[in-house]
Design a protein around this motif. Structure first.
Motif, PDB file in Angstrom:
ATOM      1  N   LYS A   1       0.802  -1.225   0.000  1.00  0.00           N
ATOM      2  CA  LYS A   1       0.000   0.000   0.000  1.00  0.00           C
ATOM      3  C   LYS A   1       0.838   1.279   0.000  1.00  0.00           C
ATOM      4  O   LYS A   1       0.288   2.370   0.049  1.00  0.00           O
ATOM      5  N   ALA A   2       2.158   1.173  -0.066  1.00  0.00           N
ATOM      6  CA  ALA A   2       3.028   2.351   0.000  1.00  0.00           C
ATOM      7  C   ALA A   2       2.834   3.245  -1.217  1.00  0.00           C
ATOM      8  O   ALA A   2       2.673   2.775  -2.336  1.00  0.00           O
ATOM      9  N   SER A   3       2.871   4.575  -0.985  1.00  0.00           N
ATOM     10  CA  SER A   3       2.784   5.528  -2.082  1.00  0.00           C
ATOM     11  C   SER A   3       4.127   6.217  -2.307  1.00  0.00           C
ATOM     12  O   SER A   3       4.284   6.997  -3.229  1.00  0.00           O
TER      13      SER A   3
ATOM     14  N   PRO B   1       0.079   3.147  -5.191  1.00  0.00           N
ATOM     15  CA  PRO B   1      -0.140   1.959  -4.370  1.00  0.00           C
ATOM     16  C   PRO B   1      -0.633   0.790  -5.226  1.00  0.00           C
ATOM     17  O   PRO B   1      -1.393   0.979  -6.174  1.00  0.00           O
TER      18      PRO B   1
END
Length: 137
Positions: free
Chosen positions: A118-120, A131
């Protein structure tokens, strides 16, 4: 005395003791299996299963290399038994259990580091990312 009692009953020490006892029992089981079944099979092929009598004498000093040969054969047999009867089936079982799990990490396209799905933004190279949950299929 209270500190010693607390040390003895800590979870990891008890787990280690149990693992040691189970490991010793398993080692005995594997050794007996090798002695009862595998060693006689080797004796059918090689003539005799026990090579402890083999030795060479140099300048009056006896070198009983047969003890090492017998131990080496026992080690190889034990390693093969443990691998094929414990390690391989356990790995297959763990692989089968992990099949349905969802991935929690992915590779950063810029620096190839492992980052959360889910990292942006990459925590290593700070590249802006979309993500994985928003990437069109």
């Amino acid at each position: 005395m209270g500190g010693f009692k607390k040390f003895l009953f800590r979870g990891n020490l008890v787990d280690l003791a149990v693992a040691f006892v189970v490991g010793a029992a398993f080692a005995s089981l594997v050794k007996d299996f090798a002695t009862s079944f595998i060693t006689p099979l080797i004796a059918l092929i090689g003539g005799k299963p026990d090579y402890t009598d083999l030795a060479v004498t140099i300048n009056g000093t006896k070198f009983p290399y047969g003890v090492f040969v017998t131990s080496a054969i026992a080690f190889v047999i034990t390693a093969v038994i443990v691998y094929f009867l414990v390690v391989l089936p356990t790995a297959k079982l763990i692989e089968r259990m992990d099949r349905g799990k969802e991935a929690t990490e992915r590779e950063c396209p810029q620096c190839l580091s492992e980052i959360p799905v889910k990292a942006s933004r990459c925590r290593y190279c700070t590249a802006d990312l979309v993500p994985a949950t928003e990437i069109p299929s």
